[in-house]
Motif scaffolding. Structure first.
Motif, PDB file in Angstrom:
ATOM      1  N   ILE A 201       0.693  -1.109  -0.278  1.00 18.20           N
ATOM      2  CA  ILE A 201       0.063   0.116  -0.072  1.00 18.20           C
ATOM      3  C   ILE A 201       0.891   1.282  -0.118  1.00 18.20           C
ATOM      4  O   ILE A 201       1.724   1.250   1.001  1.00 18.20           O
ATOM      5  CB  ILE A 201      -1.012   0.121   1.481  1.00 18.20           C
ATOM      6  N   ASP A 202       0.749   2.181  -1.049  1.00 20.33           N
ATOM      7  CA  ASP A 202       1.470   3.375  -1.011  1.00 20.33           C
ATOM      8  C   ASP A 202       0.646   4.600  -0.597  1.00 20.33           C
ATOM      9  O   ASP A 202      -0.413   4.717  -1.078  1.00 20.33           O
ATOM     10  CB  ASP A 202       1.855   3.498  -2.633  1.00 20.33           C
ATOM     11  N   VAL A 203       1.358   5.143   0.232  1.00 24.68           N
ATOM     12  CA  VAL A 203       0.591   6.534   0.730  1.00 24.68           C
ATOM     13  C   VAL A 203       1.290   7.508   0.488  1.00 24.68           C
ATOM     14  O   VAL A 203       2.343   7.832   0.849  1.00 24.68           O
ATOM     15  CB  VAL A 203       0.481   6.193   2.282  1.00 24.68           C
ATOM     16  N   LYS A 204       0.372   8.617   0.225  1.00 24.36           N
ATOM     17  CA  LYS A 204       0.952   9.924   0.103  1.00 24.36           C
ATOM     18  C   LYS A 204       0.666  10.997   1.150  1.00 24.36           C
ATOM     19  O   LYS A 204      -0.721  11.021   1.540  1.00 24.36           O
ATOM     20  CB  LYS A 204       0.465  10.672  -1.327  1.00 24.36           C
ATOM     21  N   ALA A 205       1.599  11.751   1.735  1.00 23.09           N
ATOM     22  CA  ALA A 205       1.361  12.555   2.750  1.00 23.09           C
ATOM     23  C   ALA A 205       0.511  13.850   2.231  1.00 23.09           C
ATOM     24  O   ALA A 205       0.622  14.423   1.284  1.00 23.09           O
ATOM     25  CB  ALA A 205       2.587  12.926   3.408  1.00 23.09           C
ATOM     26  N   ALA A 206      -0.325  14.241   3.453  1.00 27.46           N
ATOM     27  CA  ALA A 206      -1.152  15.571   3.322  1.00 27.46           C
ATOM     28  C   ALA A 206      -0.200  16.744   3.396  1.00 27.46           C
ATOM     29  O   ALA A 206       0.989  16.495   4.119  1.00 27.46           O
ATOM     30  CB  ALA A 206      -2.139  15.612   4.166  1.00 27.46           C
ATOM     31  N   ALA A 207      -0.671  17.858   2.841  1.00 24.15           N
ATOM     32  CA  ALA A 207       0.160  19.004   2.988  1.00 24.15           C
ATOM     33  C   ALA A 207       0.502  19.583   4.270  1.00 24.15           C
ATOM     34  O   ALA A 207      -0.441  19.380   5.198  1.00 24.15           O
ATOM     35  CB  ALA A 207      -0.421  20.093   2.411  1.00 24.15           C
ATOM     36  N   GLY A 208       1.825  19.723   4.737  1.00 23.36           N
ATOM     37  CA  GLY A 208       2.012  20.016   6.123  1.00 23.36           C
ATOM     38  C   GLY A 208       2.678  18.774   6.957  1.00 23.36           C
ATOM     39  O   GLY A 208       3.050  18.852   8.325  1.00 23.36           O
ATOM     40  N   THR A 209       2.407  17.438   6.554  1.00 24.35           N
ATOM     41  CA  THR A 209       2.714  16.148   7.316  1.00 24.35           C
ATOM     42  C   THR A 209       3.935  15.758   6.514  1.00 24.35           C
ATOM     43  O   THR A 209       4.121  15.498   5.266  1.00 24.35           O
ATOM     44  CB  THR A 209       1.647  15.192   6.976  1.00 24.35           C
ATOM     45  N   SER A 210       5.169  15.535   7.451  1.00 22.98           N
ATOM     46  CA  SER A 210       6.330  14.833   6.814  1.00 22.98           C
ATOM     47  C   SER A 210       6.190  13.523   6.785  1.00 22.98           C
ATOM     48  O   SER A 210       5.162  12.744   7.344  1.00 22.98           O
ATOM     49  CB  SER A 210       7.409  15.225   8.058  1.00 22.98           C
ATOM     50  N   GLN A 211       7.095  12.761   5.998  1.00 25.87           N
ATOM     51  CA  GLN A 211       7.248  11.334   5.739  1.00 25.87           C
ATOM     52  C   GLN A 211       7.226  10.648   7.159  1.00 25.87           C
ATOM     53  O   GLN A 211       6.635   9.726   7.449  1.00 25.87           O
ATOM     54  CB  GLN A 211       8.296  10.889   4.897  1.00 25.87           C
ATOM     55  N   SER A 212       8.196  10.978   7.893  1.00 26.38           N
ATOM     56  CA  SER A 212       8.471  10.403   9.263  1.00 26.38           C
ATOM     57  C   SER A 212       7.053  10.468  10.170  1.00 26.38           C
ATOM     58  O   SER A 212       6.732   9.575  10.878  1.00 26.38           O
ATOM     59  CB  SER A 212       9.534  11.153   9.944  1.00 26.38           C
ATOM     60  N   ALA A 213       6.491  11.645  10.160  1.00 24.83           N
ATOM     61  CA  ALA A 213       5.297  11.817  10.831  1.00 24.83           C
ATOM     62  C   ALA A 213       3.927  10.865  10.490  1.00 24.83           C
ATOM     63  O   ALA A 213       3.556  10.194  11.265  1.00 24.83           O
ATOM     64  CB  ALA A 213       4.651  13.193  10.848  1.00 24.83           C
ATOM     65  N   LEU A 214       4.107  10.789   8.852  1.00 23.44           N
ATOM     66  CA  LEU A 214       3.090   9.860   8.639  1.00 23.44           C
ATOM     67  C   LEU A 214       3.483   8.493   8.856  1.00 23.44           C
ATOM     68  O   LEU A 214       2.418   7.670   9.056  1.00 23.44           O
ATOM     69  CB  LEU A 214       2.958  10.225   6.881  1.00 23.44           C
ATOM     70  N   ARG A 215       4.738   8.269   8.708  1.00 15.40           N
ATOM     71  CA  ARG A 215       5.142   6.714   9.075  1.00 15.40           C
ATOM     72  C   ARG A 215       4.611   6.376  10.585  1.00 15.40           C
ATOM     73  O   ARG A 215       4.427   5.258  10.907  1.00 15.40           O
ATOM     74  CB  ARG A 215       6.527   6.565   9.083  1.00 15.40           C
ATOM     75  N   ALA A 216       5.095   7.394  11.409  1.00 17.62           N
ATOM     76  CA  ALA A 216       4.566   7.030  12.946  1.00 17.62           C
ATOM     77  C   ALA A 216       3.081   6.965  12.856  1.00 17.62           C
ATOM     78  O   ALA A 216       2.584   5.953  13.776  1.00 17.62           O
ATOM     79  CB  ALA A 216       4.870   8.462  13.585  1.00 17.62           C
ATOM     80  N   GLN A 217       1.974   7.605  12.161  1.00 17.37           N
ATOM     81  CA  GLN A 217       0.567   7.155  12.166  1.00 17.37           C
ATOM     82  C   GLN A 217       0.409   5.796  11.781  1.00 17.37           C
ATOM     83  O   GLN A 217      -0.462   5.206  12.425  1.00 17.37           O
ATOM     84  CB  GLN A 217      -0.061   8.387  11.619  1.00 17.37           C
ATOM     85  N   VAL A 218       1.198   5.517  10.689  1.00  8.80           N
ATOM     86  CA  VAL A 218       0.895   4.158  10.048  1.00  8.80           C
ATOM     87  C   VAL A 218       1.298   3.178  11.114  1.00  8.80           C
ATOM     88  O   VAL A 218       0.583   2.080  11.364  1.00  8.80           O
ATOM     89  CB  VAL A 218       1.509   4.018   8.725  1.00  8.80           C
ATOM     90  N   LEU A 219       2.282   3.298  11.656  1.00  4.10           N
ATOM     91  CA  LEU A 219       3.037   2.281  12.441  1.00  4.10           C
ATOM     92  C   LEU A 219       1.886   1.869  13.918  1.00  4.10           C
ATOM     93  O   LEU A 219       1.992   0.937  14.272  1.00  4.10           O
ATOM     94  CB  LEU A 219       4.277   2.516  13.074  1.00  4.10           C
ATOM     95  N   ASN A 220       1.354   3.006  14.247  1.00  9.70           N
ATOM     96  CA  ASN A 220       0.268   2.965  15.325  1.00  9.70           C
ATOM     97  C   ASN A 220      -0.753   2.154  14.949  1.00  9.70           C
ATOM     98  O   ASN A 220      -1.508   1.323  15.906  1.00  9.70           O
ATOM     99  CB  ASN A 220      -0.233   4.365  15.662  1.00  9.70           C
TER     100      ASN A 220
END
Length: 833
Positions: A201-220
């Motif tokens: 699954i490939d995810v594109k971050a919303a404006a203002g969200t960094s890749q590391s922040a999005l990854r942290a959300q996914v890991l949760n």
């Protein structure tokens, strides 16, 4: 002394031209290789970064498929702008003749994941289960257009799809000659996984969200939906791919640089020969310099300055040519259909430095010994025309050193041939020592070898006799010239001997142990359904067939686990030919098995012995050994009846199916087998000749590539022959003038130079072929340890061709020097010193 050196270079620029060309070619290969790999690497890295531009985080399955619930949960994350699931797998696409497009390993299928990833240029994206989209390269190769009907296969049955659209992609598999077919997501999931499942699954971050922040959300949320899955940022994916690209290009880069090094090594002989001859011709000049006060160090420095200037000019010219070669290599790859990312040529500062260091360094290194000799010229030599020739003592010392080095090299190679492990290093070291030793001994070898050519030169009369005498007059010069050609032909002959012997071994392997007429396999090397063997067994032409199945079992012996090879016990005797040391293939059946000699030796098993076994499903049993056979590359391990093995396999599938027919291997029988299997592009039907041809074509392609790379070294060697002859003509102007004065006409002078060139070239070729055969034999001894059917085969036709090419090299190399010799003014030549 600097002004003197500069004037000397300008005065002898014509005689130094071949040296400049030799160094220039080597430097151009080095700089061209570096520029090309830097350019391709940079372009691929940028392309990689672009391909992950819309991927902020990628979720990979970790061995467990990802589902729609996870995809929906990811889409609902506050940092997500969009999320797309993808699924892929092997997909064989047939061309209009029904043949597989691509090589099977890189023929892939996937779901259509949107225009951002797969921009459709013609038609539309697949929307139903009967539609498919193809990459533009594959569509062009096969001649398909939108609306055409395409036959393809994923896991067995043939599908007929309508070509809905054609898209572009920067997929590396497609660039390498593979194919990519896209289905709608539901169809792709049905073909490659299960409905609602994805590989990634490939995810594109919303404006203002960094890749590391999005990854942290996914890991949760991963532990809730897919605890074994992993989440990787797009930046890490791009960086990892860039590292893989660099690693892949590194091997390619090192290979090209190795051949550039060979060319430069050959060039060393030319440079050393040139400066040695120049020093000899300038004996009086150098002696006068010593007489008027120049020290030995100044004379040495003078010659080295000349070498520096020559090397600098060659390095600059080679670098410029190398940039052109890099651009040409890129265009050449593009013309073959390879898709390379766009990008400008990349010239790193390190490449410029490398070109200058290599060009100047190699030239000065090669000129160092002649420079030392120049410094030893006594001032009294100014009274004579030439410096004293090499003493007998000097030749004895050289020959003794050469004999010792050669003997050490031969001993090391012979020791390596008897080693089972770690033989590569001593083999390479021994080969290098022997090559150096033969080079040192070449002046000694030149006299008897060239003398043996005397009867062949008799038909040419006095010119033949003079050519032979001129060839051995200065054995060191002849040796240096011939050695350059010797090195190239040593490598070419050795590679040819190994390749020819490998092909013969493969033919033996395909015919000696197999009695079957055909083998049936999947195009991508995966497993066949057992239904394939059942379908073939029902054909009227088929007299025997067996699927070969692979499984492992615990035996509790010294080996721990053993490979079980499942076969049809009733049919296998008609399909394979095995040599038994005890028992026979007829004993196979039920719980009675036959084992290879390696397994018997390792486990200490004997015919008649009963051994415990734990199958892959965990159930236990006992097997009785009915015979011991000699294993080979085709058949090995513990052979057991399929009726016993199949119930214990987690998934019953065949590695391949062997088939014996009543009429033997014929085109009609092959067509009948392919038709019975639905003319499936995913399935390969091969007879023994097809198997051998497939492997030999790969060996032939590899050999031709190596020939092309070694051609650079041979070309440099040709320049060496031209250079030696041209300077020899200049050196012998007085002699040639005298010969003309006593009646030798111009055509005879040309013939004299051509014959001399021919003798030197053939001498170098004979040494090279002899060493190449020896090295081919030695390397073959190592190969024979892992390939039982290997035996050295001498390619007499190729060897004859190499000798003919060497003779042609001699004739062509002499064209300009011979013409120059014939055009010398007779009176001016007689007055020459």
């Amino acid at each position: 002394m600097f002004r003197t050196a500069l004037r000397t270079v300008l005065a002898h620029k014509a005689r130094l031209l071949m040296t400049v060309l030799a160094v220039m070619l080597g430097v151009s290969f080095v700089s061209g290789t570096l520029v090309f790999t830097d350019t391709i690497g940079d372009a691929f890295r940028k392309s990689s970064a672009t391909s992950y531009r819309n991927v902020s985080v990628a979720i990979k399955d970790g061995g467990v498929p990802l589902n729609e619930k996870l995809l929906d949960a990811v889409k609902d994350l506050p940092g997500t702008a969009s999320a797309t699931g993808s699924v892929s797998g092997f997909t064989a696409v047939a061309d209009k003749k029904g043949k597989l497009i691509g090589d099977g390993w890189s023929t892939r299928g996937a779901n259509y994941a949107g225009a951002a990833k797969y921009p459709v240029t013609k038609g539309h994206a697949p929307g139903t289960s009967s539609e498919v989209a193809l990459d533009a390269k594959t569509a062009e190769r096969a001649g398909y257009k939108v609306g055409d009907t395409i036959r393809m296969s994923v896991d067995g049955p043939v599908m007929t799809q309508t070509l809905a659209g054609i898209f572009t992609t920067d997929d590396g598999n497609v660039a390498a000659g593979g194919s990519l077919a896209l289905f709608d997501t539901a169809t792709a999931q049905t073909l490659f996984a299960k409905p609602g499942q994805y590989d990634e699954i490939d995810v594109k971050a919303a404006a203002g969200t960094s890749q590391s922040a999005l990854r942290a959300q996914v890991l949760n949320i991963l532990p809730t939906y897919a605890k074994d899955a992993e989440a990787v940022t797009g930046k890490k994916l791009a960086d990892d791919e860039a590292k893989d690209i660099s690693a892949g290009l590194s091997g390619f880069n090192n290979t090209l640089l190795a051949f550039a090094g060979i060319a430069l090594f050959v060039g060393v002989f030319i440079i050393a020969n040139t400066f040695t001859m120049l020093v000899a011709q300038r004996t009086k000049e150098l002696a006068l310099l010593r007489a008027v006060g120049a020290s030995r160090r100044q004379v040495t420095r003078s010659v080295l300055i000349e070498a520096f200037l020559v090397g600098l000019a060659a390095a600059v010219a080679g670098f410029v040519l190398g940039v052109g070669i890099a651009a040409g290599m890129r265009s050449l790859l593009a013309s073959t259909g390879a898709t390379l990312p766009d990008g400008a040529l990349v010239v790193q500062p390190g490449t410029v430095v490398a070109a200058l260091v290599v060009g100047v360094g190699v030239t000065m290194l090669a000129a160092w010994l002649p420079a030392r000799r120049a410094a030893k010229i006594p001032p009294v030599a100014a009274m004579g025309a030439l410096h004293a020739p090499a003493t007998v003592k000097g030749l004895v010392v050289r020959n003794t050193i050469g004999a010792v080095i050669s003997a050490a090299g031969i001993a090391l190679v012979l020791v390596a041939t008897g080693m089972k492990d770690g033989a590569n290093l001593p083999m390479g070291g021994g080969a290098a020592l022997l090559l150096i030793g033969v080079f040192v001994l070449t002046p000694l070898l030149s006299r008897p070898v060239i003398a043996a050519a005397g009867p062949l030169l008799r038909p040419f009369g006095i010119t033949g006799k003079l050519a032979r005498q001129n060839s051995v007059r200065n054995p060191r010069r002849t040796a240096a010239t011939a050695s350059a050609l010797m090195i190239g032909l040593t490598l070419i002959t050795g590679l040819t001997v190994i390749a020819t012997s490998m092909q013969s071994a493969i033919d033996k392997m395909a015919t000696a142990s197999l009695k079957a007429d055909y083998q049936v396999t999947m195009a991508n090397g995966t497993f066949l359904s057992p239904d394939v063997e059942k379908e073939l067994a029902g054909l009227g032409q088929v007299t025997a067939s067996s699927g070969l199945r692979d499984s492992y079992a615990e035996t509790g012996g010294a080996g721990g686990s053993e490979r079980l090879l499942g076969v049809d016990a009733k049919a296998i005797g008609a399909l394979v030919s095995l040599d038994f040391s005890s028992g026979s293939i007829g004993a196979l059946g039920g719980s009675t098995v036959v084992i290879d000699s390696d397994t018997a030796k390792l486990e200490g098993w004997k015919t008649g012995q009963s051994v415990p076994v734990t199958y892959e499903d965990g159930r236990t049993g006992r097997l009785t050994i009915g015979g011991v056979y000699e294993g080979n590359e085709v058949i090995s391990g513990v052979i057991v009846d399929n009726s016993v093995l199949a119930p214990h396999m987690n998934e019953v599938e065949d590695m391949r199916v062997l088939v014996k027919t009543s009429g033997g291997a014929t085109a009609a029988t092959k067509d009948a087998i392919e038709k019975a299997l639905g003319n499936n592009p995913a399935v390969k039907v091969q007879d023994k000749a097809d198997v051998s041809k497939e492997i030999s074509s790969f060996i032939g392609l590899l050999l031709n590539i190596l020939y092309g790379l070694l051609a650079m070294a041979v070309l440099v060697a040709v320049l060496g022959v031209v250079n030696t002859l041209a300077m020899s003509v200049f050196e012998r102007s007085h002699e040639i003038g005298m010969l003309r004065a006593i009646g030798l006409d111009r055509s005879s002078v040309k013939r004299l130079v051509r014959l001399e060139s021919l003798i030197i070239s053939l001498f170098g070729a004979l040494l090279g072929i002899g060493l190449g055969v020896f090295f081919g034999w030695a390397a073959g001894r190592l190969i024979a340890g892992s390939l039982s059917t290997y035996a050295m085969v001498l390619p007499w036709g190729r060897i004859g061709l190499f000798l003919a090419i060497a003779a042609l090299v001699g004739v062509l190399a002499a064209l300009w020097p011979a013409r120059r010799a014939a055009r010398l003014n007779m009176l001016a030549a007689i007055k020459a010193e």
